[in-house]
Design an enzyme around this catalytic site. Structure first.
Site, PDB file in Angstrom:
ATOM      1  N   ARG A  36      -7.091  -5.946 -19.665  1.00 14.18           N
ATOM      2  CA  ARG A  36      -8.364  -6.054 -18.939  1.00 14.18           C
ATOM      3  C   ARG A  36      -9.558  -6.116 -19.897  1.00 14.18           C
ATOM      4  NH1 ARG A  36      -6.786  -2.155 -13.853  1.00 14.18           N
ATOM      5  NH2 ARG A  36      -5.937  -3.860 -12.627  1.00 14.18           N
ATOM      6  N   LYS A 196       6.169  -5.502   3.381  1.00 12.53           N
ATOM      7  CA  LYS A 196       5.837  -5.299   4.786  1.00 12.53           C
ATOM      8  C   LYS A 196       4.974  -6.408   5.364  1.00 12.53           C
ATOM      9  CE  LYS A 196       4.703  -0.763   5.438  1.00 12.53           C
ATOM     10  NZ  LYS A 196       3.849   0.338   4.965  1.00 12.53           N
ATOM     11  N   GLY A 346      -0.755  -7.839  -7.032  1.00 14.59           N
ATOM     12  CA  GLY A 346      -0.361  -7.101  -8.229  1.00 14.59           C
ATOM     13  C   GLY A 346       1.115  -7.259  -8.561  1.00 14.59           C
ATOM     14  N   GLY A 369      -5.819  -6.295  -4.373  1.00 15.23           N
ATOM     15  CA  GLY A 369      -6.457  -6.152  -3.057  1.00 15.23           C
ATOM     16  C   GLY A 369      -7.525  -7.197  -2.826  1.00 15.23           C
TER      17      GLY A 369
HETATM   18  P1  ADP Z   1       1.889  -7.899  -3.996  1.00 12.50           P
HETATM   19  O1  ADP Z   1       1.557  -6.660  -4.784  1.00 12.50           O
HETATM   20  O2  ADP Z   1       2.146  -9.084  -4.864  1.00 12.50           O
HETATM   21  O3  ADP Z   1       0.851  -8.186  -2.926  1.00 12.50           O
HETATM   22  P2  ADP Z   1       3.584  -6.467  -2.194  1.00 12.50           P
HETATM   23  O4  ADP Z   1       3.032  -5.176  -2.686  1.00 12.50           O
HETATM   24  O5  ADP Z   1       3.219  -6.894  -0.830  1.00 12.50           O
HETATM   25  O6  ADP Z   1       3.271  -7.640  -3.238  1.00 12.50           O
HETATM   26  O7  ADP Z   1       5.172  -6.397  -2.223  1.00 12.50           O
HETATM   27  C1  ADP Z   1       5.908  -6.096  -3.364  1.00 12.50           C
HETATM   28  C2  ADP Z   1       7.071  -5.212  -3.046  1.00 12.50           C
HETATM   29  O8  ADP Z   1       7.897  -5.760  -2.033  1.00 12.50           O
HETATM   30  C3  ADP Z   1       7.975  -5.048  -4.243  1.00 12.50           C
HETATM   31  O9  ADP Z   1       7.927  -3.705  -4.674  1.00 12.50           O
HETATM   32  C4  ADP Z   1       9.353  -5.437  -3.739  1.00 12.50           C
HETATM   33  O10 ADP Z   1      10.383  -4.571  -4.205  1.00 12.50           O
HETATM   34  C5  ADP Z   1       9.202  -5.307  -2.245  1.00 12.50           C
HETATM   35  N1  ADP Z   1      10.196  -6.116  -1.518  1.00 12.50           N
HETATM   36  C6  ADP Z   1      10.388  -7.438  -1.578  1.00 12.50           C
HETATM   37  N2  ADP Z   1      11.424  -7.823  -0.836  1.00 12.50           N
HETATM   38  C7  ADP Z   1      11.932  -6.693  -0.268  1.00 12.50           C
HETATM   39  C8  ADP Z   1      13.036  -6.427   0.593  1.00 12.50           C
HETATM   40  N3  ADP Z   1      13.816  -7.404   1.047  1.00 12.50           N
HETATM   41  N4  ADP Z   1      13.254  -5.137   0.970  1.00 12.50           N
HETATM   42  C9  ADP Z   1      12.457  -4.149   0.503  1.00 12.50           C
HETATM   43  N5  ADP Z   1      11.401  -4.337  -0.313  1.00 12.50           N
HETATM   44  C10 ADP Z   1      11.137  -5.595  -0.701  1.00 12.50           C
HETATM   45 MG    MG Z   2       1.785  -4.565  -4.287  1.00 10.02          MG
END
Ligand code: ADP
Ligand code: MG
Length: 389
Positions: A36, A196, A346, A369
């Site tokens: 950063r 989710k 992230g 975010g």
């Molecule tokens: P980002 O930070 O890129 O926005 P998210 O925080 O929404 O992404 O999601 C990332 C998380 O989703 C990871 O920790 C990953 O392990 C989890 N994940 C992805 N696919 C699955 C799955 N099928 N079951 C449980 N967790 C999952």
């Molecule tokens: Mg995340």
């Protein structure tokens, strides 16, 4: 996007108050990842080269009051080494002593303020506190995209007392995310994954109105499958999002594409037994942890023609080697595309880095975010507050 940047104003002789993102990981006062700080350098150097003096501010961690362990002093020292010049450290964020130090700066000199979150007024965006910050300089530069979705004193409040423009980091985010969500070259394909669906409902809704295709992966796909009546075994399913999933599928029609196969495992563990199954064949006691190879090739075919791709959310539990293949395969596909490719989020950013293709995509957003809120179509207060071109 229509916001002024440091290039659009005359900085000579000015005292610039810049909000950076120096929220770096520290271990016993030592910076363990300087990404950063490095990322802020182009804007910092430009401002100094223009003949301005520079007052830098940032938050660091979540202090409760003045917490010495969360002082920005290590950042000031580190920055001094990178710039090869003295970087002064203020004893506080605001106050007479800080004001005197700011006033005494000569062109080309740099002062780092203490952690803005030493004051509760920062997050509460208290006008009197913002006014004190603003009194330190005469022009505001925001280069902290990661906090641009928060209306804090150092991101938004100060702009009520001084004009604000974007630094290069925010400028780049606006160029990529602004263009993709506003006027994308088509076909425009959005890939959404992550754990989710409830985290991403607003993104799906907004992107259904803009994208030509929306490819779903990750744990969130399970809730769509369950809403279709498929058995998901022990997969992550959000029971309270089933109705929402149904309505998103109805709204999305052909635009919304779901996986056709998955990697299912008999435990949430890298050492678990696992196999590729069709999405209607998840057995009791098993759970979906990745997209399968047929899904990868289906998504690859759709992505091949894309001119703009936005990706948020991993396709599987990429933290575990055995369930990272789908995510890495999609990352490889993006790396090969002749298209504008943007990664937001992230975990998505770290997945793309782990896949070794971070430098082969067009843009990796620096704000988790903030990039999500951008994709939701929200106006980010820290950006809205900057001067229009
Ligand atoms: P980002 O930070 O890129 O926005 P998210 O925080 O929404 O992404 O999601 C990332 C998380 O989703 C990871 O920790 C990953 O392990 C989890 N994940 C992805 N696919 C699955 C799955 N099928 N079951 C449980 N967790 C999952
Ligand atoms: Mg995340």
């Amino acid at each position: 996007m229509n916001k002024k940047t440091v290039r659009d104003i005359d900085l000579r002789g000015k005292r610039v108050l810049m909000r950076a993102d120096f929220n770096v990981p520290l271990k016993e006062g030592v910076i363990t990842d300087d990404t950063r700080i490095q990322a802020a350098l182009p804007t910092i150097k430009y401002i100094l080269e223009q003949g301005a003096s520079l007052i830098l501010m940032s938050h660091l961690g979540r202090p409760k009051g003045k917490t010495p362990e969360l002082s920005l002093k290590p950042v000031a020292d580190y920055l001094g080494k990178l710039l090869g010049q003295e970087v002064k450290m203020a004893p506080d964020v605001v106050g007479d002593e800080v004001k005197a130090m700011a006033d005494a700066l000569a062109p080309g000199e740099v002062l780092v303020l203490e952690n803005t979150r030493f004051y509760g007024e920062e997050s509460k965006n208290v006008p009197e506190f913002a006014e004190k910050l603003a009194s330190l300089g005469n022009v505001f530069v925001n280069d902290a995209f990661g906090t641009a979705h928060r209306a804090h004193a150092s991101t938004e409040g100060v702009t009520h007392y001084m004009p604000g423009v974007a630094g290069f980091l925010i400028g780049k985010e606006l160029d990529f995310l602004g263009k993709a969500t506003g006027d994308p070259d088509r076909p425009f394909v959005v890939i959404l994954g992550g754990a989710k669906v409830s985290d991403k409902i607003a993104v799906i809704e907004n992107m259904l109105g803009k994208a030509d295709k929306l490819l779903i992966g990750g744990g969130m796909a399970n809730t769509f499958f369950k809403a279709q009546g498929l058995e998901m075994g022990d997969s992550l399913v959000e029971a309270d999002a089933l109705e929402m999933a149904k309505s998103l599928m109805a709204k999305g029609g052909d635009k919304l594409v779901l996986p056709v196969d998955a990697v299912a495992a008999d435990a949430f563990d890298n050492a678990a037994n696992y196999k590729v199954v069709t999405v209607d064949a998840v057995e009791p006691g098993w759970r979906i942890l990745d997209i399968g190879p047929k899904t990868v090739s289906l998504y690859k075919d759709i992505l091949k023609t894309a001119k703009t791709v936005v990706w948020n959310g991993p396709m599987g539990v990429f933290e575990m080697e055995n369930f990272a293949k789908g995510t890495f395969a999609i990352a490889e596909v993006l790396a090969e595309l002749d298209a504008v490719t943007i990664i937001g989020g992230g975990d998505s950013a770290s997945a793309v880095a782990k896949a070794g293709v971070a430098d082969k995509v067009s843009h990796v957003s620096t704000g988790g975010g903030a990039s999500l809120e951008f994709l939701e179509g929200k106006v980010l207060p820290g950006i809205a507050a900057l001067e229009d071109k």
